[in-house]
Design a protein around this motif. Structure first.
Motif, PDB file in Angstrom:
ATOM      1  N   ARG A  22       0.803  -1.218   0.000  1.00  0.00           N
ATOM      2  CA  ARG A  22       0.000   0.000   0.000  1.00  0.00           C
ATOM      3  C   ARG A  22       0.837   1.269   0.000  1.00  0.00           C
ATOM      4  O   ARG A  22       0.382   2.310  -0.469  1.00  0.00           O
ATOM      5  N   THR A  23       2.035   1.199   0.538  1.00  0.00           N
ATOM      6  CA  THR A  23       2.913   2.370   0.586  1.00  0.00           C
ATOM      7  C   THR A  23       4.252   1.991  -0.031  1.00  0.00           C
ATOM      8  O   THR A  23       4.974   1.145   0.510  1.00  0.00           O
ATOM      9  N   LEU A  24       4.556   2.613  -1.137  1.00  0.00           N
ATOM     10  CA  LEU A  24       5.811   2.321  -1.825  1.00  0.00           C
ATOM     11  C   LEU A  24       6.929   3.187  -1.266  1.00  0.00           C
ATOM     12  O   LEU A  24       6.702   4.291  -0.773  1.00  0.00           O
ATOM     13  N   THR A  25       8.128   2.690  -1.379  1.00  0.00           N
ATOM     14  CA  THR A  25       9.323   3.471  -1.061  1.00  0.00           C
ATOM     15  C   THR A  25      10.142   3.625  -2.328  1.00  0.00           C
ATOM     16  O   THR A  25       9.999   2.849  -3.283  1.00  0.00           O
ATOM     17  N   LEU A  26      10.990   4.620  -2.330  1.00  0.00           N
ATOM     18  CA  LEU A  26      11.858   4.818  -3.488  1.00  0.00           C
ATOM     19  C   LEU A  26      12.726   3.583  -3.707  1.00  0.00           C
ATOM     20  O   LEU A  26      12.906   3.126  -4.846  1.00  0.00           O
ATOM     21  N   LYS A  27      13.214   3.017  -2.625  1.00  0.00           N
ATOM     22  CA  LYS A  27      14.049   1.816  -2.741  1.00  0.00           C
ATOM     23  C   LYS A  27      13.249   0.652  -3.316  1.00  0.00           C
ATOM     24  O   LYS A  27      13.753  -0.111  -4.149  1.00  0.00           O
ATOM     25  N   GLY A  28      12.005   0.503  -2.886  1.00  0.00           N
ATOM     26  CA  GLY A  28      11.179  -0.571  -3.401  1.00  0.00           C
ATOM     27  C   GLY A  28      10.871  -0.413  -4.875  1.00  0.00           C
ATOM     28  O   GLY A  28      10.854  -1.393  -5.634  1.00  0.00           O
ATOM     29  N   ILE A  29      10.619   0.818  -5.304  1.00  0.00           N
ATOM     30  CA  ILE A  29      10.375   1.094  -6.724  1.00  0.00           C
ATOM     31  C   ILE A  29      11.629   0.787  -7.533  1.00  0.00           C
ATOM     32  O   ILE A  29      11.564   0.158  -8.599  1.00  0.00           O
ATOM     33  N   GLN A  30      12.785   1.215  -7.035  1.00  0.00           N
ATOM     34  CA  GLN A  30      14.050   0.912  -7.710  1.00  0.00           C
ATOM     35  C   GLN A  30      14.246  -0.599  -7.841  1.00  0.00           C
ATOM     36  O   GLN A  30      14.594  -1.096  -8.918  1.00  0.00           O
ATOM     37  N   SER A  31      14.029  -1.315  -6.775  1.00  0.00           N
ATOM     38  CA  SER A  31      14.251  -2.763  -6.790  1.00  0.00           C
ATOM     39  C   SER A  31      13.343  -3.444  -7.797  1.00  0.00           C
ATOM     40  O   SER A  31      13.778  -4.330  -8.547  1.00  0.00           O
ATOM     41  N   PHE A  32      12.073  -3.030  -7.842  1.00  0.00           N
ATOM     42  CA  PHE A  32      11.124  -3.699  -8.729  1.00  0.00           C
ATOM     43  C   PHE A  32      11.469  -3.457 -10.201  1.00  0.00           C
ATOM     44  O   PHE A  32      11.610  -4.418 -10.978  1.00  0.00           O
ATOM     45  N   TYR A  33      11.629  -2.208 -10.597  1.00  0.00           N
ATOM     46  CA  TYR A  33      11.818  -1.920 -12.025  1.00  0.00           C
ATOM     47  C   TYR A  33      13.239  -2.200 -12.495  1.00  0.00           C
ATOM     48  O   TYR A  33      13.442  -2.578 -13.651  1.00  0.00           O
ATOM     49  N   ASN A  34      14.228  -2.020 -11.632  1.00  0.00           N
ATOM     50  CA  ASN A  34      15.597  -2.351 -12.029  1.00  0.00           C
ATOM     51  C   ASN A  34      15.779  -3.850 -12.235  1.00  0.00           C
ATOM     52  O   ASN A  34      16.653  -4.287 -13.000  1.00  0.00           O
ATOM     53  N   ALA A  35      14.951  -4.651 -11.570  1.00  0.00           N
ATOM     54  CA  ALA A  35      15.055  -6.106 -11.716  1.00  0.00           C
ATOM     55  C   ALA A  35      14.385  -6.618 -12.989  1.00  0.00           C
ATOM     56  O   ALA A  35      14.644  -7.755 -13.405  1.00  0.00           O
ATOM     57  N   LEU A  36      13.547  -5.789 -13.602  1.00  0.00           N
ATOM     58  CA  LEU A  36      12.839  -6.218 -14.810  1.00  0.00           C
ATOM     59  C   LEU A  36      13.731  -6.087 -16.033  1.00  0.00           C
ATOM     60  O   LEU A  36      14.512  -5.138 -16.157  1.00  0.00           O
ATOM     61  N   ARG A  37      13.599  -7.023 -16.957  1.00  0.00           N
ATOM     62  CA  ARG A  37      14.246  -6.844 -18.254  1.00  0.00           C
ATOM     63  C   ARG A  37      13.372  -5.929 -19.100  1.00  0.00           C
ATOM     64  O   ARG A  37      12.170  -5.802 -18.882  1.00  0.00           O
TER      65      ARG A  37
END
Length: 527
Positions: free
Chosen positions: A413-428
């Protein structure tokens, strides 16, 4: 008071250009004697285009695939041409570029007629609200045309890109000729009208304010305009004027809307209700999109299908969780149709034969709303490096966009900048054969890779969900130089083949002008 009589002609349905050199001289249909501010208000109410390009731009964008099944066919040649990025020659159906062109320049001519009348009055102070609305209407119609018929604005190249004619007066000379000018000139003219108009308008002039440019709607327009014009501080300032210190009361009650269910027109009619705080400007225009966008058999060959929904849009995974189960919308589909959709666009018929139930199709659109304006602000902040503030805006939206009953194990429910980085940086990165929500961004400006890009990917992902079916995705594609593809997809949601691609330098990003406008002498878009 001086009396001015206006003879005004309305183009029926799509309409035709009646002379080579008067293609900008279009009027709404009635005869009016302008005497009072009230008369001018009634005239300016016709200065809003009765066409909206959602159907055209959704077909054109990466929200559509070719769905291969022997029983699924296109609605008409317009749909085929729009999906195939062809120069659209069809003129006889509501959503064609010619209709948008005619409707927009008709609205501009109406605004110009109002402005000309006001400028001749001795008591101009009595008309300031009408003057402001007319100028903003002229700016908006030109902005809408620019988004369809021009390339994305780039301050480094705008002096070299083609703009569009920007008429400031009612044209009475049949020998008049027009030049397109540059995109830089077009944006400068839009900004001038927009800023001058905003100084004059108020809420006091409108019986139905959600169908007019109120101050809130004008600020939302300005926020989007300045985002596209890459003036991010101004985009934020205008978004702030709409949203205030806490945007939550302005946002859509997505949960209430989702729980209405997908019966007939219930959800679409609720989506565009004028009583909703989020809806800042509503348009009604001739369109088949309220029908074609829904999961019905008509027009199923070119559609937003299951493959797109599961891998890129409605049912895709984001840092918030699985979209189809944690976000506040009801994904609708059918076993015998290709479409996966939301019930956002209502269809209405202006019936001329009640027995046969035939008539002119109309759709209604939430042209500006607080949810999209919040994402405009988040994007502008991300582009300025104000990352935590951008994340705060994302979380404000997620408060209403995530289902209340979603479990903590399903939804973040609450995103963090670190969490956003981790999710999209891990995607091809996306490829047409292995699609993901992360598309490569080809911009002329530098995007910082480890923090700024994943944050922008998150915002673009959310924008695609919040604005799906509304025609805004194509502008994001153009602004960020995404390569998009034409794919043939089987009933089993397998990619049969890739048939075409549109890269950032593809001239087809600017949809071709109507053929009769080109025949009249206006320079065509390059191909």
């Amino acid at each position: 008071m001086k009396k001015i009589k206006l003879s005004i002609f309305l183009l029926a349905a799509v309409g035709f250009m009646t002379a080579c050199n008067d293609f900008l001289n279009k009027y709404p249909d009635n005869r009016m004697e302008l005497r009072t501010p009230s008369d001018v208000s009634k005239l300016v109410a016709s200065a809003y285009p009765d066409a909206y390009p959602a159907y055209l731009l959704e077909m054109y964008s990466d929200n559509t695939d070719e769905q291969v099944n022997e029983t699924w066919s296109s609605l008409d040649r317009f749909q085929e041409q729009a999906y195939g990025w062809a120069d659209i020659t069809e003129t006889g159906v509501p959503d064609v570029p010619q209709k948008l062109w005619n409707a927009s320049y008709s609205a501009i001519s109406t605004a110009n007629a109002a402005i000309e009348f006001i400028e001749k009055q001795s008591n101009q102070d009595a008309y300031q609200g009408q003057l402001g609305e007319a100028k903003i209407c002229r700016a908006y119609a030109m902005f809408q045309l620019a988004n369809v018929f021009c390339r994305a604005y780039n301050p480094n190249t705008a002096e070299k890109e083609l703009g569009l004619p920007y008429p400031y007066a009612v044209e009475n000379d049949p020998r008049a000729t027009y030049q397109r000018g540059t995109l830089a000139q077009l944006y400068s003219n839009i900004e001038k009208d927009l800023t001058e108009g905003m100084e004059l308008i108020s809420n006091n002039n409108y019986a139905q304010p959600k169908y007019h440019f109120t101050p809130a709607a004008a600020h939302a327009f300005a926020a989007r305009f300045y985002l596209y014009a890459r003036q991010y501080e101004k985009a934020i300032a205008h978004a702030d004027a709409v949203l205030g210190t806490d945007a939550t009361p302005m946002l859509r009650d997505w949960e209430q809307w989702r729980k209405l269910g997908a019966n007939d027109q219930v959800q679409p009619n609720d989506y565009i209700k004028s009583s909703k705080n989020t809806n800042l400007l509503l348009f009604t225009g001739m369109s088949m999109w309220g029908y074609v966008s829904r999961p019905v058999g008509i027009g199923s060959k070119y559609a937003h299908g299951k493959l797109l929904s599961s891998s890129e849009t409605l049912e895709s995974k984001g840092p918030w969780g699985e979209g189809g189960t944690v976000l506040n919308y009801m994904v609708t589909s059918g076993s015998n149709v290709s479409k996966v959709a939301l019930g956002k666009i209502p269809l209405k018929l202006d019936q001329y034969d009640p027995q046969a139930k035939t008539g002119v199709p109309y759709a209604q659109f939430s042209v500006f709303n607080a949810d999209e304006t919040l994402l405009v602000r988040a994007e502008a902040k991300a582009l300025l490096g104000r990352y935590e503030e951008a994340v705060a805006d994302i979380n404000t939206l997620l408060k209403v966009f995530i289902r209340s009953e979603a479990k903590s194990t399903e939804a973040t429910r609450t995103l963090t900048l670190k969490g956003i980085q981790s999710f999209y940086n891990a995607l091809r990165y996306y490829t047409p054969s292995q699609p993901t929500v992360k598309k490569q961004l080809h911009t002329d400006f530098t995007i910082e890779a480890t923090t700024q890009e994943p944050l922008l990917q998150c915002i673009l992902h959310l924008r695609r969900l919040v604005t799906i079916h509304e025609g805004l995705r194509m502008q994001d594609v153009k602004r960020y130089g995404m390569t998009i593809y034409r794919r043939r997809v089987s009933v089993e949601n397998r990619i049969i083949e890739v048939t075409d691609s549109m890269k950032t330098d593809d001239p087809r990003q600017a949809i071709q002008l109507p053929q009769d406008v080109i025949t009249a002498g206006l320079q065509a878009n390059p191909r």
